[in-house]
Design a protein around this motif. Sequence first.
Motif, PDB file in Angstrom:
ATOM      1  N   GLY A  39      -4.214  32.199 -10.721  1.00 11.12           N
ATOM      2  CA  GLY A  39      -5.451  32.643 -11.348  1.00 11.12           C
ATOM      3  C   GLY A  39      -5.361  32.776 -12.851  1.00 11.12           C
ATOM      4  O   GLY A  39      -6.132  33.495 -13.456  1.00 11.12           O
ATOM      5  N   SER A  62      -6.956  22.552 -13.303  1.00 15.42           N
ATOM      6  CA  SER A  62      -8.096  23.469 -13.402  1.00 15.42           C
ATOM      7  C   SER A  62      -9.319  22.837 -14.065  1.00 15.42           C
ATOM      8  O   SER A  62     -10.137  23.539 -14.630  1.00 15.42           O
ATOM      9  CB  SER A  62      -7.687  24.695 -14.222  1.00 15.42           C
ATOM     10  OG  SER A  62      -6.570  25.314 -13.664  1.00 15.42           O
ATOM     11  N   GLY A 116     -17.043  24.197 -10.889  1.00 15.31           N
ATOM     12  CA  GLY A 116     -17.115  25.398 -10.057  1.00 15.31           C
ATOM     13  C   GLY A 116     -15.849  26.208 -10.056  1.00 15.31           C
ATOM     14  O   GLY A 116     -15.564  26.900  -9.085  1.00 15.31           O
ATOM     15  N   GLU A 117     -15.079  26.126 -11.127  1.00 15.33           N
ATOM     16  CA  GLU A 117     -13.833  26.884 -11.246  1.00 15.33           C
ATOM     17  C   GLU A 117     -12.866  26.575 -10.108  1.00 15.33           C
ATOM     18  O   GLU A 117     -12.123  27.437  -9.659  1.00 15.33           O
ATOM     19  CB  GLU A 117     -14.109  28.382 -11.342  1.00 15.33           C
ATOM     20  CG  GLU A 117     -14.944  28.766 -12.549  1.00 15.33           C
ATOM     21  CD  GLU A 117     -15.203  30.248 -12.647  1.00 15.33           C
ATOM     22  OE1 GLU A 117     -14.819  31.009 -11.731  1.00 15.33           O
ATOM     23  OE2 GLU A 117     -15.795  30.653 -13.656  1.00 15.33           O
ATOM     24  N   ARG A 118     -12.885  25.355  -9.652  1.00 20.60           N
ATOM     25  CA  ARG A 118     -11.974  24.955  -8.581  1.00 20.60           C
ATOM     26  C   ARG A 118     -10.671  24.430  -9.174  1.00 20.60           C
ATOM     27  O   ARG A 118     -10.630  23.920 -10.280  1.00 20.60           O
ATOM     28  CB  ARG A 118     -12.635  23.909  -7.697  1.00 20.60           C
ATOM     29  CG  ARG A 118     -13.742  24.488  -6.836  1.00 20.60           C
ATOM     30  CD  ARG A 118     -14.337  23.421  -5.931  1.00 20.60           C
ATOM     31  NE  ARG A 118     -15.302  23.969  -5.013  1.00 20.60           N
ATOM     32  CZ  ARG A 118     -16.599  24.073  -5.261  1.00 20.60           C
ATOM     33  NH1 ARG A 118     -17.099  23.680  -6.413  1.00 20.60           N
ATOM     34  NH2 ARG A 118     -17.413  24.570  -4.348  1.00 20.60           N
ATOM     35  N   ARG A 158     -11.614  27.062  -4.841  1.00 18.03           N
ATOM     36  CA  ARG A 158     -11.586  28.217  -5.739  1.00 18.03           C
ATOM     37  C   ARG A 158     -10.453  29.116  -5.287  1.00 18.03           C
ATOM     38  O   ARG A 158     -10.224  29.294  -4.092  1.00 18.03           O
ATOM     39  CB  ARG A 158     -12.911  28.983  -5.693  1.00 18.03           C
ATOM     40  CG  ARG A 158     -13.968  28.359  -6.550  1.00 18.03           C
ATOM     41  CD  ARG A 158     -15.189  29.223  -6.806  1.00 18.03           C
ATOM     42  NE  ARG A 158     -15.711  29.927  -5.647  1.00 18.03           N
ATOM     43  CZ  ARG A 158     -15.702  31.254  -5.499  1.00 18.03           C
ATOM     44  NH1 ARG A 158     -15.182  32.035  -6.421  1.00 18.03           N
ATOM     45  NH2 ARG A 158     -16.217  31.801  -4.422  1.00 18.03           N
ATOM     46  N   GLU A 218      -9.297  32.960  -5.759  1.00 19.18           N
ATOM     47  CA  GLU A 218      -9.650  34.304  -6.221  1.00 19.18           C
ATOM     48  C   GLU A 218      -8.421  35.194  -6.075  1.00 19.18           C
ATOM     49  O   GLU A 218      -7.898  35.340  -4.967  1.00 19.18           O
ATOM     50  CB  GLU A 218     -10.795  34.889  -5.398  1.00 19.18           C
ATOM     51  CG  GLU A 218     -12.113  34.204  -5.596  1.00 19.18           C
ATOM     52  CD  GLU A 218     -13.227  34.826  -4.764  1.00 19.18           C
ATOM     53  OE1 GLU A 218     -12.949  35.664  -3.863  1.00 19.18           O
ATOM     54  OE2 GLU A 218     -14.384  34.457  -4.995  1.00 19.18           O
ATOM     55  N   TRP A 270      -8.150  31.451  -0.954  1.00 17.57           N
ATOM     56  CA  TRP A 270      -8.495  30.053  -1.190  1.00 17.57           C
ATOM     57  C   TRP A 270      -9.808  29.830  -0.447  1.00 17.57           C
ATOM     58  O   TRP A 270      -9.870  29.977   0.779  1.00 17.57           O
ATOM     59  CB  TRP A 270      -7.439  29.119  -0.637  1.00 17.57           C
ATOM     60  CG  TRP A 270      -6.164  29.043  -1.426  1.00 17.57           C
ATOM     61  CD1 TRP A 270      -5.836  29.746  -2.543  1.00 17.57           C
ATOM     62  CD2 TRP A 270      -5.046  28.201  -1.135  1.00 17.57           C
ATOM     63  NE1 TRP A 270      -4.573  29.398  -2.965  1.00 17.57           N
ATOM     64  CE2 TRP A 270      -4.066  28.445  -2.125  1.00 17.57           C
ATOM     65  CE3 TRP A 270      -4.776  27.279  -0.142  1.00 17.57           C
ATOM     66  CZ2 TRP A 270      -2.843  27.784  -2.143  1.00 17.57           C
ATOM     67  CZ3 TRP A 270      -3.554  26.622  -0.154  1.00 17.57           C
ATOM     68  CH2 TRP A 270      -2.606  26.867  -1.144  1.00 17.57           C
ATOM     69  N   ASP A 274     -14.119  27.873  -0.743  1.00 19.63           N
ATOM     70  CA  ASP A 274     -15.009  26.853  -1.329  1.00 19.63           C
ATOM     71  C   ASP A 274     -14.283  25.536  -1.561  1.00 19.63           C
ATOM     72  O   ASP A 274     -14.312  24.963  -2.645  1.00 19.63           O
ATOM     73  CB  ASP A 274     -15.640  27.353  -2.635  1.00 19.63           C
ATOM     74  CG  ASP A 274     -16.573  28.523  -2.427  1.00 19.63           C
ATOM     75  OD1 ASP A 274     -17.052  28.697  -1.288  1.00 19.63           O
ATOM     76  OD2 ASP A 274     -16.828  29.259  -3.386  1.00 19.63           O
TER      77      ASP A 274
END
Length: 169
Positions: A70, A79, A83-85, A104, A106, A114, A116
Amino acid sequence: MTFDTLELRWESWDGEEDTVLVLVNGTPLVELVRRWEDVAAQATGERSLAGSYAGLPARFAAEIRTAWLGEPEQGNHLSIFVGERVALLECGCGELLCWPLVARIEVGEREVRWLDFQQPHRAEKEANPLNWKRPPEPFWSYEGFGPFVFERAAYTRAVRSLGRASTDS
């Protein structure tokens, strides 16, 4: 709550760069994705594309350790997705952008998720209004795939354990 488990280890290939083998709950992530994608790929006549992934190569070791924790940095090739994937797997041909599996990540106080998941080349798209005769690419849904939820301390140990691969590259 029962957490998923993550194991990462280097796979060696004769004369090739080492790649990361990603195991979720003891099963290779490539296999989990292949099973999921097989239905959509079969429906769109693209069955040979299901699970066409490989582990990320050793040259991305430092980027894995930041992006997967992260902490993506500018210029981190893993990165760069919408979509911040973050890339978890690359194409079986060895090119990251050819056919990556992204998700993604988080990072919470006690857990890492893990979710989306997406195959960018099979993401839901609108038809091109300038070329209405050409339909959009087939859509593969990952709704229901994951999320995978890992205990943060164990996840962090797994990611940091990659260190540098013992590779000839």
